[in-house]
Design an enzyme around this catalytic site. Structure first.
Site, PDB file in Angstrom:
ATOM      1  CE  LYS A 282      -9.103  -3.052   1.810  1.00  0.00           C
ATOM      2  NZ  LYS A 282      -8.235  -1.910   1.057  1.00  0.00           N
ATOM      3  NE  ARG A 356      -9.072   8.467  -2.444  1.00  0.00           N
ATOM      4  CZ  ARG A 356      -8.015   7.900  -3.256  1.00  0.00           C
ATOM      5  NH1 ARG A 356      -7.437   8.880  -3.938  1.00  0.00           N
ATOM      6  NH2 ARG A 356      -7.149   7.389  -2.475  1.00  0.00           N
TER       7      ARG A 356
HETATM    8  N1  BES Z   1      -9.339   1.807   4.070  1.00  0.00           N
HETATM    9  C1  BES Z   1      -8.197   1.897   3.034  1.00  0.00           C
HETATM   10  C2  BES Z   1      -7.037   2.614   3.879  1.00  0.00           C
HETATM   11  C3  BES Z   1      -6.128   1.392   5.703  1.00  0.00           C
HETATM   12  C4  BES Z   1      -5.539   1.056   5.594  1.00  0.00           C
HETATM   13  C5  BES Z   1      -7.508   2.131   6.525  1.00  0.00           C
HETATM   14  C6  BES Z   1      -4.798   0.468   6.069  1.00  0.00           C
HETATM   15  C7  BES Z   1      -6.087   1.319   7.606  1.00  0.00           C
HETATM   16  C8  BES Z   1      -5.754   0.940   7.591  1.00  0.00           C
HETATM   17  C9  BES Z   1      -8.799   2.678   1.992  1.00  0.00           C
HETATM   18  O1  BES Z   1      -9.743   2.831   1.707  1.00  0.00           O
HETATM   19  C10 BES Z   1      -7.888   2.464   1.293  1.00  0.00           C
HETATM   20  O2  BES Z   1      -7.847   1.019   0.597  1.00  0.00           O
HETATM   21  N2  BES Z   1      -7.053   3.466   0.809  1.00  0.00           N
HETATM   22  C11 BES Z   1      -6.217   2.721  -0.470  1.00  0.00           C
HETATM   23  C12 BES Z   1      -5.774   3.849  -1.803  1.00  0.00           C
HETATM   24  C13 BES Z   1      -5.183   3.750  -2.996  1.00  0.00           C
HETATM   25  C14 BES Z   1      -6.517   2.488  -3.948  1.00  0.00           C
HETATM   26  C15 BES Z   1      -5.341   4.478  -3.787  1.00  0.00           C
HETATM   27  C16 BES Z   1      -4.531   2.406  -0.170  1.00  0.00           C
HETATM   28  O3  BES Z   1      -4.480   3.468   1.086  1.00  0.00           O
HETATM   29  O4  BES Z   1      -4.158   1.261  -0.963  1.00  0.00           O
HETATM   30 MN    MN Z   2     -10.143   0.895  -0.220  1.00  0.00          MN
END
Ligand code: BES
Ligand code: MN
Ligand code: ZN
Length: 508
Positions: A282, A356
């Protein structure tokens, strides 16, 4: 936590730091809510006018302080807004009372004792005001100025004691409402502590140990699979996600059983103690709050313990899928294929879609016990936040009636939620050229895509719902109502309500 008592005392003679009263929004200005008669009488029945002079309208979230009238032992009156005056014969809405009590409890940090003279129309109001006080008074100061007493840490210690005036201390129904509020709020606040704990201290191993301690305290069965046991069992999803971290993953199974139970519920929580994104790292600006990525597991943990404390006549199994998502030489790579606990293979296209993967293994493990229903809770997608904002969680399910039941349970306890679909056409976006499925699909509808992925790992014929709490799990704004900054404890009360409804035979 704040001590909560029911009191028959009259407001004037009560030794307290403050008397809390309600003020509602009437057609022609503020209206003093029932429960505050003694205060209003001491103001010669002109309290509404005094409040209006001070700028009060009765709007939700509003707080007005005024000196207590002559003859009162308490020096201060705190008037909190309840929103619109209810329709004739209707009582005050439980959530309005919960929020108002929370606003007052927050404002009274630093005080020893407050008397709550809010409309106490029945046991539901007792429970709601009790929860509002206990949840609103929450503070996380473990890491502030360590070594000094609690008061020195944040400047002000949480309100120490709250007496609910008009309560009936010898009435079984009132006492049960207080006991429920205390059990649920204590466990919910504990989930907030876990969410707020920094990820260098709350590793999967530490979280598992906390669960073991709680299990011992409340007579639950607990089983912890460490990385060795996970390898032996073939939990490829949890191992893949946890593989990049020096802090190894865990799968915790907490079991609460009641001898009279006829139904079995399984709760499954995403427990990523820190989500860096892994190799698909990230960017800065998107990772500062990612200690909150174990909020689903924290909610499941709290709900199972609360169900046990309440002695609900239902069997509840909680599954905590715990891992830290980090980049390293041993981390899962985009392009890797994982063999999951269910036997399916998953091509990892983005290591940041890790939730997931851990949930898939836990959902399959839960499915093997053939529970009557499974509910998973996860901070799963940024897409759900884009769709529903930061206070509402999405509810998806493989059964329309169950989705409605979960949504209604959330509504009943005052947790904003909204039903979301699982459109089948989005499944093909996750087709993989090398594996059974990929962990990413179309960007549009990303929250639903994640839900469709999870659905593939729920056992045949099992009723299942998925709560995406990415928005409400962690409050990055200011405190409001009974919700503090930071970890909120989202979904705990919905899960407890589902367990209660199941125990009563009112669900499924
Ligand atoms: N933990 C994150 C989702 C999240 C984002 C929770 C902001 C709380 C606040 C999750 O693991 C994630 O990174 N999801 C990605 C999925 C994508 C790579 C398909 C997302 O939502 O960008
Ligand atoms: Mn994530
Ligand atoms: Zn995540």
């Amino acid at each position: 936590m704040t001590a909560l008592t029911l009191s028959t005392a009259a407001a004037p003679g009560l030794r307290a730091d403050a008397i809390v009263i309600g003020v509602a929004k009437g057609a022609k200005g503020p209206v003093v809510a029932p429960g505050a008669d003694a205060v209003d009488n001491a103001y010669d029945g002109k309290l509404a006018g005094v409040l209006e002079t001070l700028g009060a309208s009765g709007a939700e979230g509003e707080l007005t302080k005024l000196p207590a009238p002559a003859g009162f032992k308490a020096p201060l009156v705190v008037a909190v807004g309840l929103g619109a005056v209810p329709e004739k014969d209707a009582g005050y809405d439980a959530e309005a009372l919960r929020k108002a009590a929370g606003v007052a409890a927050r404002a009274l940090a630093g005080s020893k004792k407050a008397a709550f003279a809010l409309p106490l129309e029945g046991p539901d109001a007792v429970g709601a005001i009790g929860e509002g006080v206990l949840l609103g008074a929450y503070a996380f100061d473990t890491y502030k100025d360590s070594g000094k007493d609690a008061k020195a840490k944040n400047g002000k210690a949480p309100l120490a004691e709250a007496a609910l005036l008009g309560g009936k201390p010898r009435d079984a129904v009132h006492k049960a409402a207080v006991a429920r509020a205390v059990a649920v709020s204590e466990e919910l606040n504990r989930s907030r502590d876990l969410i707020n704990m920094p990820p260098n201290d709350l590793t999967p191993q530490v979280f598992a140990a906390v669960a073991q301690d709680a299990a011992k305290e409340h007579g639950l069965k607990v089983q912890v699979l460490d990385d060795k046991a996970l390898t032996k069992g073939g939990y490829g999803g949890i191992l893949g996600v946890g593989g990049g971290s020096a802090a190894t993953p865990r799968l915790v199974k907490l079991t609460y059983t009641h001898p009279n139970a006829e139904k079995h519920l399984a709760f499954v929580g995403k427990g990523i103690t820190y989500d860096s994104g892994g190799i698909s790292l990230k960017p800065a600006g998107h990772n500062e709050t990612m200690k909150c990525d174990m909020s689903g597991a924290a909610a499941v943990f709290a709900a199972v313990v609360a169900a046990a404390r309440l002695g609900l006549e239902v069997n509840v199994t909680g599954w905590l899928a715990l891992a830290e998502n980090m980049p390293s030489g041993s981390a899962v790579r985009p392009g890797d294929v994982l063999r999951m606990y269910s036997g399916k293979t998953v091509e990892v296209l983005n290591t940041d879609a890790e939730g997931r993967l851990v949930l898939a293994d836990a959902l399959w493990a839960a499915s093997l016990e053939k529970p009557d229903a499974i509910v998973d809770v996860a901070t799963l997608t940024g897409a759900m936040m884009l769709a529903l904002g930061s206070r509402t969680f999405g509810v998806m399910a493989n059964d329309d009636a169950f989705r409605s039941a979960v949504y209604e349970a959330a509504e009943e306890v005052g947790e904003p939620a909204w039903p979301m679909p699982l459109p089948e056409h989005l499944r093909k976006g996750m087709d993989s050229t090398v594996a059974d499925i990929a962990n990413m699909g179309e960007r549009m509808g990303g929250g639903l895509v994640a839900g469709l992925f999870l659905k593939e790992f729920v056992g045949e014929g099992i009723t299942w719902a998925h709560l995406d709490i990415a928005g409400p799990a962690f409050n990055e704004g200011g405190a409001f109502g009974y919700t503090p900054k930071g970890g909120t404890g989202s979904a705990v009360r919905t899960l407890v309500r589902l367990a209660e409804l199941t125990a009563a035979g009112d669900l499924g």
